[in-house]
Design an enzyme around this catalytic site. Structure first.
Site, PDB file in Angstrom:
ATOM      1  N   GLY A  22     -35.353  22.911  60.445  1.00 56.59           N
ATOM      2  CA  GLY A  22     -36.617  22.557  59.823  1.00 56.59           C
ATOM      3  C   GLY A  22     -37.023  23.401  58.627  1.00 56.59           C
ATOM      4  N   CYS A  55     -30.137  32.876  58.191  1.00 57.11           N
ATOM      5  CA  CYS A  55     -30.558  31.513  57.807  1.00 57.11           C
ATOM      6  C   CYS A  55     -32.072  31.340  57.875  1.00 57.11           C
ATOM      7  CB  CYS A  55     -29.798  30.472  58.620  1.00 57.11           C
ATOM      8  SG  CYS A  55     -28.086  30.344  58.057  1.00 57.11           S
ATOM      9  N   LEU A  56     -32.609  30.644  58.881  1.00 54.13           N
ATOM     10  CA  LEU A  56     -34.059  30.522  58.975  1.00 54.13           C
ATOM     11  C   LEU A  56     -34.698  31.902  59.071  1.00 54.13           C
ATOM     12  CD1 LEU A  56     -36.580  28.748  59.158  1.00 54.13           C
ATOM     13  CD2 LEU A  56     -36.183  28.548  61.629  1.00 54.13           C
ATOM     14  N   GLN A  74     -35.092  33.202  55.657  1.00 49.87           N
ATOM     15  CA  GLN A  74     -36.214  32.571  54.961  1.00 49.87           C
ATOM     16  C   GLN A  74     -37.557  33.141  55.430  1.00 49.87           C
ATOM     17  OE1 GLN A  74     -35.352  28.512  55.964  1.00 49.87           O
ATOM     18  NE2 GLN A  74     -33.459  28.494  54.771  1.00 49.87           N
ATOM     19  N   ASN A  84     -25.209  26.206  56.933  1.00 51.54           N
ATOM     20  CA  ASN A  84     -25.924  25.029  57.413  1.00 51.54           C
ATOM     21  C   ASN A  84     -27.409  25.210  57.143  1.00 51.54           C
ATOM     22  OD1 ASN A  84     -27.070  22.891  58.771  1.00 51.54           O
ATOM     23  ND2 ASN A  84     -26.869  23.844  60.778  1.00 51.54           N
ATOM     24  N   GLY A 141     -30.891  23.403  54.687  1.00 53.41           N
ATOM     25  CA  GLY A 141     -31.407  22.468  53.694  1.00 53.41           C
ATOM     26  C   GLY A 141     -32.562  23.037  52.901  1.00 53.41           C
ATOM     27  N   PHE A 142     -32.936  24.301  53.199  1.00 54.47           N
ATOM     28  CA  PHE A 142     -33.984  25.011  52.466  1.00 54.47           C
ATOM     29  C   PHE A 142     -33.404  26.332  51.968  1.00 54.47           C
ATOM     30  CE2 PHE A 142     -36.118  22.071  55.198  1.00 54.47           C
ATOM     31  CZ  PHE A 142     -37.244  21.661  54.508  1.00 54.47           C
ATOM     32  N   HIS A 188     -23.890  32.000  57.957  1.00 51.86           N
ATOM     33  CA  HIS A 188     -23.625  32.354  59.351  1.00 51.86           C
ATOM     34  C   HIS A 188     -22.464  33.345  59.475  1.00 51.86           C
ATOM     35  CE1 HIS A 188     -26.322  29.592  61.550  1.00 51.86           C
ATOM     36  NE2 HIS A 188     -26.220  28.864  60.451  1.00 51.86           N
ATOM     37  N   GLU A 197     -21.596  34.905  62.026  1.00 50.61           N
ATOM     38  CA  GLU A 197     -20.947  34.720  63.332  1.00 50.61           C
ATOM     39  C   GLU A 197     -20.009  33.514  63.337  1.00 50.61           C
ATOM     40  OE1 GLU A 197     -23.753  31.485  63.371  1.00 50.61           O
ATOM     41  OE2 GLU A 197     -23.887  33.534  62.610  1.00 50.61           O
TER      42      GLU A 197
END
Length: 377
Positions: free
Chosen positions: A226, A252-253, A256, A294, A296-297, A338, A340
């Site tokens: 998301g 990743c998230l 962000q 992976n 999308g932001f 990632h 990992e």
């Protein structure tokens, strides 16, 4: 043949063969370029609410193995591919992909011209889509798709996070690592356990007091699905943890949210990065890494360059987007990919060692701060 339809938000239609139950599913359509690792993709919480298109022609040829799932269930909204292998071959005990999808209640659509579909997505950008194997009129399917919310503005971490704190490993190990679970992959936890760590996994709505009471030596802010912008409470929690000089690693998230906590901006990408062959340059060492991605932001490069407390450490070589950063006066760093893997290359595993080195340095500053050497296993 059981017919199925792939309907895109802009009205474009593809037809194929249904694999799995009779159902209709809606989500943002995206594509992944990995030649292997489809099981890890299906079970990666970061793919939650997305219909995934495989650019690889053959899917299912090596089946499914229970040890390779990255969470307890399939997280994708649906799957589209060219060739869906009914038979599989593998030395280790495994099950077929068709059996796996039927058991998990997930619809896949095969015999689609995925080359044409992916080119369309690349040219038009990410959009919502619907896949269906049900005998419904086209206008009814269009009406269902029209009601689907955009991924932008959608905070999904609460849908995939653990609901209760749990621990992994031996509590007598050298390090205590708290993980803020926004959709954490299993191999991130396994990677932490390699470094003599006792791991506490906290839900997305954990408080600073709950995490602090566990007395961690470091914090990992996990990956997840998301848009990061609606996660105001999580960004505020991350800011409080950073203000307490807690060694922090974001993936990743998590990357962000660390950025948002420091006043940077994020944006929705035209297509996003998904696959296991993305080139990243480490600006601190000059070395390049092949990475698994992976998302999308992404974090706005302009806002990062204007912030004197932030240093960009990694860039994506395909489009120069930020792939990593660190804070200049805090023990904090993060990456937009990632390390990992699972699936993907292991070029970036050093980032976990870097995290534990930060923890050792931080512990050494404290009174009586003799620190055990990391016991990588």
């Amino acid at each position: 043949m059981n017919k199925a339809i792939v309907l895109l938000e802009d009205g474009t239609i593809f037809y194929g063969k249904a694999e799995g139950p009779a159902m209709t599913s809606v989500g943002e359509i995206c594509f992944t370029t990995g030649m292997t690792g489809y099981q890890e993709v299906f079970t990666d919480p970061s793919y939650f609410n997305q219909i995934v298109v495989a650019t690889n022609t053959h899917i299912g040829n090596y089946g499914i193995h229970r040890d390779e799932s990255q969470s307890g269930s399939v997280k994708i909204a649906g799957f589209v591919c060219r060739n869906f292998n009914e038979q599989h071959s593998r030395v280790r005990e495994s099950e077929s992909l068709p059996d796996f999808f039927r058991r998990e209640g997930i619809l896949a659509v095969s015999e689609v011209d995925t080359r044409k579909l992916v080119r369309h997505i690349r040219e038009k950008g990410a959009m919502n889509a619907l896949i269906s194997s049900e005998d419904k009129p086209l206008e009814e399917l269009k009406a269902i798709l029209a009601k689907a919310p955009s991924m932008k503005g959608m905070g999904l971490a609460s849908e995939v996070s653990t609901q209760k704190m749990y621990t992994l490993g031996d509590e007598n190990r050298a390090y205590r690592i708290a993980v803020l679970d926004l959709g954490v992959k299993r191999n991130i936890l396994d990677s932490l356990l390699k470094y003599d760590a006792y791991v506490g996994v906290f839900p997305h709505n954990a408080s600073l007091e709950e995490i602090a009471a566990w007395k961690p030596d470091g914090i990992l802010i996990s990956n997840g699905p998301g848009d990061p912008e609606p996660l105001h409470e999580q960004a505020e929690l991350v800011k409080k943890l950073i203000d307490q000089e807690m060694p922090t690693f974001g993936i990743c998230l998590g990357h962000q949210l660390i950025s948002l906590s420091q006043g940077l901006e994020t944006f929705k990408m035209f297509n996003g990065h998904r696959g296991i062959n993305h080139p990243v340059k480490n600006l601190l060492t000059g070395r390049c890494e092949v990475t698994s991605q992976n998302h999308g932001f992404a974090v706005s490069r302009e806002s990062a360059e204007k912030n004197g407390s932030v240093e960009i450490t990694h860039i994506h070589l395909n489009d120069d987007t930020i792939a990593g950063l660190r804070l200049r006066n805090k023990p904090v760093f993060s990456v937009q990919y990632h390390p990992e893997a699972s699936p993907g290359p292991n070029d970036s595993e050093y980032l976990f060692e870097q995290f534990f080195e930060l923890i050792r340095e931080n512990k050494a500053k404290k009174p009586g701060g003799k620190v055990e050497e990391s016991a990588e296993r």
